[in-house]
Motif scaffolding. Structure first.
Motif, mmCIF file in Angstrom:
data_model
loop_
_atom_site.group_PDB
_atom_site.id
_atom_site.type_symbol
_atom_site.label_atom_id
_atom_site.label_comp_id
_atom_site.label_asym_id
_atom_site.label_seq_id
_atom_site.Cartn_x
_atom_site.Cartn_y
_atom_site.Cartn_z
ATOM 1 N N MET A 1 -3.307 10.603 -6.398
ATOM 2 C CA MET A 1 -2.468 9.729 -6.096
ATOM 3 C C MET A 1 -2.237 8.853 -4.777
ATOM 4 O O MET A 1 -2.416 7.452 -4.896
ATOM 5 C CB MET A 1 -0.744 9.950 -6.437
ATOM 6 N N LYS A 2 -2.242 9.104 -3.884
ATOM 7 C CA LYS A 2 -2.093 8.233 -2.469
ATOM 8 C C LYS A 2 -3.268 7.263 -2.407
ATOM 9 O O LYS A 2 -3.556 6.474 -1.713
ATOM 10 C CB LYS A 2 -1.264 9.211 -1.746
ATOM 11 N N LEU A 7 -6.271 3.290 -2.918
ATOM 12 C CA LEU A 7 -7.565 1.630 -3.205
ATOM 13 C C LEU A 7 -6.642 0.340 -3.508
ATOM 14 O O LEU A 7 -7.465 -0.353 -4.080
ATOM 15 C CB LEU A 7 -8.040 2.843 -3.937
ATOM 16 N N GLU A 8 -5.787 0.526 -4.836
ATOM 17 C CA GLU A 8 -5.067 -0.186 -5.174
ATOM 18 C C GLU A 8 -4.803 -1.338 -4.289
ATOM 19 O O GLU A 8 -5.011 -2.557 -4.836
ATOM 20 C CB GLU A 8 -3.994 -0.075 -6.085
ATOM 21 N N ASN A 9 -4.269 -0.891 -2.938
ATOM 22 C CA ASN A 9 -3.890 -2.370 -2.000
ATOM 23 C C ASN A 9 -4.863 -2.613 -1.612
ATOM 24 O O ASN A 9 -5.457 -3.841 -1.251
ATOM 25 C CB ASN A 9 -2.844 -1.222 -1.019
ATOM 26 N N ARG A 13 -5.686 -6.599 -1.802
ATOM 27 C CA ARG A 13 -6.115 -7.319 -0.267
ATOM 28 C C ARG A 13 -7.229 -8.693 -0.545
ATOM 29 O O ARG A 13 -7.449 -9.360 0.200
ATOM 30 C CB ARG A 13 -6.419 -7.296 1.322
ATOM 31 N N TRP A 14 -8.330 -7.449 -0.799
ATOM 32 C CA TRP A 14 -9.485 -8.159 -1.267
ATOM 33 C C TRP A 14 -9.570 -9.658 -2.309
ATOM 34 O O TRP A 14 -9.547 -10.454 -2.018
ATOM 35 C CB TRP A 14 -10.698 -7.017 -1.847
ATOM 36 N N GLN A 15 -8.846 -9.157 -3.061
ATOM 37 C CA GLN A 15 -8.370 -10.236 -3.813
ATOM 38 C C GLN A 15 -8.208 -11.546 -3.372
ATOM 39 O O GLN A 15 -8.289 -12.809 -4.002
ATOM 40 C CB GLN A 15 -7.967 -10.035 -5.591
ATOM 41 N N SER A 16 -6.714 -10.763 -2.770
ATOM 42 C CA SER A 16 -5.743 -12.312 -1.966
ATOM 43 C C SER A 16 -7.053 -12.690 -1.395
ATOM 44 O O SER A 16 -6.518 -14.031 -1.505
ATOM 45 C CB SER A 16 -4.826 -11.204 -1.630
#
Length: 172
Positions: A1-2, A7-9, A13-16
């Motif tokens: 889960m961590k 990976l989601e974060n 960040r990449w999309q931002s």
């Protein structure tokens, strides 16, 4: 889960980062289909994301059924290197660059394609060139002796009138 949260974060960040850049940035497949586009691209094109993805970049960007003459993606395919060029369209100047994305077998699979509006810089460049041309005409055709010296007092440039007064040729 961590790991999943990490990976989601990282994706956020990449999309931002991708969407904070004001130039049009696209990921374009070797067949010219748009794989991804940033927010600036969507806003510039005034199209929804789902109306852009999967479409040919030349259709979406240039309203053309075929690639433009100096398409940086096509040149990158031929050279296997990045290519930057300029084009003029709809009264605006653009700089466009394509960086080939290479797979593990050294094949080009897609491109990072950036399009930057350089109209303001280009207009300044054109005005400077016009001013330089006017200066040269004035300098060369003045009926006064005009010359330029370096810091050591050496004449580095003179007009024809000055050469005539000193009885020197321009190249002397």
């Amino acid at each position: 889960m961590k790991a999943e949260k990490s990976l989601e974060n990282a994706l956020k960040r990449w999309q931002s980062t991708f969407n904070s850049i004001k130039d049009i940035i696209m990921i374009v497949a070797i067949n010219h289909n748009i794989i991804e586009i940033n927010a600036a691209g969507k806003n510039t094109l005034k199209k929804k994301y789902n109306r852009i993805i999967g479409e040919k970049c030349h259709d979406i960007i240039h309203n053309s059924e075929i690639s433009i003459k100096n398409c940086p993606c096509n040149i990158s395919i031929q050279t296997a290197r990045e290519h930057t060029g300029e084009y003029f369209e709809n009264n605006k100047y653009y700089q466009m660059t394509a960086w080939p994305m290479i797979d593990t077998e050294n094949n080009i699979t897609s491109f990072v394609h950036i399009i930057k509006n350089i109209t303001e810089q280009k207009l300044i460049e054109i005005k400077k060139e016009e001013a330089d041309k006017q200066y040269r005409i004035l300098f060369e055709n003045a009926e006064d002796a005009i010359f330029l010296c370096d810091l050591d007092g050496n004449i580095i440039q003179s007009n024809e009138y000055m050469c005539g007064l000193l009885k020197y040729k321009k190249n002397e």
